[in-house]
Structure formats: structure tokens, C-alpha cells
Enzyme design. Sequence first.
Site, short mmCIF file in Angstrom:
data_model
loop_
_atom_site.label_atom_id
_atom_site.label_comp_id
_atom_site.label_asym_id
_atom_site.label_seq_id
_atom_site.Cartn_x
_atom_site.Cartn_y
_atom_site.Cartn_z
N ARG A 39 0.81 -1.30 -0.09
CA ARG A 39 -0.38 0.40 0.42
C ARG A 39 1.03 0.98 -0.07
NH1 ARG A 39 -2.37 2.45 4.62
NH2 ARG A 39 -4.07 4.29 3.90
N ASN B 165 -7.21 2.16 10.05
CA ASN B 165 -6.33 1.97 10.37
C ASN B 165 -6.75 2.48 12.33
OD1 ASN B 165 -5.52 2.73 7.77
ND2 ASN B 165 -5.10 4.77 8.19
N HIS C 92 -2.82 11.14 0.58
CA HIS C 92 -2.27 11.08 2.00
C HIS C 92 -1.39 12.18 1.81
CE1 HIS C 92 -0.78 7.79 4.71
NE2 HIS C 92 -0.82 8.91 4.98
N GLU D 140 -7.42 8.55 6.29
CA GLU D 140 -7.71 9.35 6.82
C GLU D 140 -7.81 10.80 6.99
OE1 GLU D 140 -4.19 8.79 10.08
OE2 GLU D 140 -3.74 6.68 9.86
N GLU E 270 -3.42 0.21 8.31
CA GLU E 270 -2.63 0.04 9.35
C GLU E 270 -3.14 -0.20 10.30
OE1 GLU E 270 -1.83 4.53 8.99
OE2 GLU E 270 -1.92 4.81 7.61
N TYR F 218 -4.85 1.94 16.19
CA TYR F 218 -3.45 2.37 16.33
C TYR F 218 -3.71 2.26 18.35
CZ TYR F 218 -1.07 3.43 12.33
OH TYR F 218 -0.34 3.19 11.34
O1 IFM Z 1 2.32 7.84 9.92
C1 IFM Z 1 1.17 7.32 9.40
C2 IFM Z 1 0.45 7.96 9.04
O2 IFM Z 1 0.80 8.55 7.20
C3 IFM Z 1 -0.73 8.42 9.23
N1 IFM Z 1 -1.44 6.83 9.81
C4 IFM Z 1 -0.85 7.24 11.19
C5 IFM Z 1 0.19 6.96 11.63
C6 IFM Z 1 1.41 6.74 12.77
O3 IFM Z 1 1.26 7.76 13.22
#
Ligand code: IFM
Length: 469
Positions: free
Chosen positions: A80, A298, A124, A169, A375, A300
Site C-alpha cells: 500500500r 487504520n 495521503h 484518514e 494500517e 492504533y
Molecule cells: O504515520 C502515520 C500515517 O501517515 C497515517 N496513520 C498513522 C501513522 C502513524 O502516526
Amino acid sequence: MSTGTGRRFPDGFLWGSATASYQIEGAVKEGGRGPSIWDTYSHTPGKTLNGDTGDIADDHYHRWQEDLGHIADLGLHAYRFSTAWPRVQPGGRGPANREGLDFYSRLADGLLERGVKPVLTLYHWDLPQDLEDAGGWTARDTAYRFADYAELVARELGDRVDLWTTLNEPWCSAYLGYGSGAHAPGRTDGAAALSAVHHLNLAHGLGLQAVRSVLPSARGSVTLNLHVIRPVDPSSDDDRDAARRVDALANRAFTGPMLSGAYPDDLLADTAHVTDWSFVRPGDTEIARQPLDVLGVNYYSTGLVRRWDGVEPRSEADGHGDALGSPWVGADDVEFVRPEGPYTAMGWNIDPGGLTELLLRIHREHPGLPMMITENGAAFPDTVSPGGAVHDPLRVDYIARHLEATGQAIDQGADVRGYFAWSLLDNFEWAFGYDRRFGLIRVDYETLERTWKDSAHWYRDVVARNGLD
Ligand code: IFM
């Protein structure tokens, strides 16, 4: 460290890794590329840690063949990456820049020659600076310019691309770019942030229409960083209402138009004191709602909120205030509280259960919509051992736990088709510059040498066995 659940993934599960143009390419003045908002922002004193910029980054623009070698050696099924709008259309409008298109064309060919599927993101975050000067994402015209750009890329790369992703995002583009100012273009205006939300939603719809006008059977997607927001006290009406409001801003402001064709009523009501939303024109949300083949997710960490009484000082973890504005437009009485650890080097809490919860929520609310984790990964302060190895057990543990969490969602019915580790390489982590390292592969920023971390070796084995050990 828990990595060995023995979990296997469904046949055909797509294993990949992800990057983004401004974070890795460098060569910002080569090949006819024009300036983007991130060039301007990162060159503005005080905006990024240590004044870091993406001028050189990982020098991927020159080292792309070496990087394709790493992708192949990892055994990835898909890669990706994003195309840089200012490389393809330097000023954001007009004819394509041949050299820019050629770069991505060679990249796509190189991936296919190695049996790797190109998964392409059109945006992006590197908006051409000329478009920002004309209003950026607060200007409706930017959405139409995005559609033109999408069409140029679709005409060039055509059916070599496995999956077309419009935006990465948009939450960050809108709220960090125009609300808090922590990202380019660094504006701090809540009403501007909400109009950016809308024009990004519109751009997504127009962009996908443009891709499919050239490639009728193109597989389309968008990647959202959907938030898992929990109330500090689930039994408190105030705290639950705080969570609802943040959910509306963070999640439903995008899934509403894109997946259901309308903005949620509570979002419009909550933000009525900030804007009247008159930038939404009849028919816009129908445009935003294009059929999706996959939703990119995505993930985290999670968020914890409560109602702020306006008296006690806000928690240090709160997203409001400081020198910056707030990304949480119109939610001044909501307070973010630091969730329980452990934390990554970003200060984000590690909570794999949140991923299971998120995938099941999407599955419940949008049945039949396939998903991919586009992600997931973690920054930790890696060190290079005297022999040159990078032992990063915390990153291995983080990814393993999130893979297991993904598997648990699949067990309960969520249709998750793939997983992309963020990131292939250490890279320019936006306002944190080169200080935070997310890569499976270490980049020495002096020599630009690439070194596989333990996590890269481990991930190669995960891919090969289609699961955890
Ligand atoms: O590095 C970023 C990415 O560009 C977008 N999503 C979160 C990642 C970590 O912060």
C-alpha cells in the site's frame, strides 16, 4: 511477550505493508514535483520536531528498486503506497506531469513483476500548495480538482492497481490540518475544519466516480482512522454523552455520508454553534456514498473521555488547547483522559481489544462491507545492537496482539480481508519528524541504509504461514 496463539487466517487473506509518499519519497524538487502543504509546513520554524522535513526522507524516489526487493523478500502479497498529487499535477490542476506518472508506473510494474499487488492511495495528505492558497480543503473546488487528479492517475495506471483508495484518514486532514493546526496547513479554525470534513467526503465520492469513469470495474475503498472512544464512567450520562459527541465528530462525520448518504443529526446539532453546514449542497452526500469494495481501517489505540466541568484543569492527555487549537470542534466541554497503559513511543495506549470492538461495530452497522486493516503498528525507541541487529520485541508483541484481535473479530463474523503493517520503513512521522520509528525495516538517516529489524523477520514468517506461530 505473547505471539504464539497459533492463529491462522482465512485462505486468501492479503498480507501487506504500507507507506505514504511524503513520508518516504524525498526528492521534493525533482521530477517536476511541485510544493505541497507539507513542504511549506515542515519548513516553517517550530512546526515539526527538530525542524525535520521530508526533503530527503527515505530517498525512496531513488531507492525504490531496493525497497521493492525488501517487499518481495518479506513475501508480501500487497503493498500500500500513495501517489503524491504534486508529483502528478504540480500545481494541483491542469495536465499531468509525465515524469511523476512515470515514477508510479514503474513502481506498479515493479510490484507486479514481483507478484505483489499495488494498493494505491490517491491522497495521503500532500495537497499541492497552490490549491491550499486557493482555500485548500475549505474550498469546494478542491474536491473537483481531486477528481481530475484521480482520473489522470486512473488513466495511467489502469488495471495494474488492485485496489483504489481515495483518501487516507480524512479525520487528520480536516481536524489536525484546519482545527488543531498540528498538521499542515496548520490552520486553527473549527468552522474551517468542518467544511474540510465535508469537502473531503465530497472529494472521496467524486474521486471514486472519476476512477470508475475510466475503469468501470475498479475496486474502490477509503481508509478511515475510526476512533474507539469510551466514557470514563459508563454509568454517567454526561460521560456517555461526551463519548457520543466525539464519536460523531471522529467517526460518523465520515461514515455517515460515505456509507449511509447523510450526516448524522446529532453531529449537525452539536456543531450548530460553530457552523450552519451551508457548504453541504443538495446531492453532495449521495455523491459521497459510492459503492465500496473494501473499507480500509487504520487502528492504533483507544480514547477515553468525560464531561469537563469547566473548573478543574484539563487532563494532560486532553486534545484541547495548548499552543494549538482543538481538533474536537464544538466539543469544548469534553475532556480526554489518558487511558491505562502500556504506551508506545507516540504516547498512545496499547489496547488490541479496541480493534476487535471496532471491527465488530463496523460489521454490525454496515453488514456485508468487507474490511482491511490498512494500517496498524507501533513506534518504539529502537536501538541498534553492536552486531547491527535491531531487536524490537515490543513491536512484534504489538503486531501479534493486534493480529490475534483481528482474528477474534473474524471468528465473530467480521469480514476482514487483509492486514497491512505500518510501516514498511522508518519514515517522516509528520510533526514528530524522524524521531518516532514505525518501520519493520530500520532506516539510518545518515546513510539511508535499510536494516531488517527482528519484527521484519518475524512478519515474513507470519505471512509465509498465514498466521501466528
Ligand atoms: O504515520 C502515520 C500515517 O501517515 C497515517 N496513520 C498513522 C501513522 C502513524 O502516526
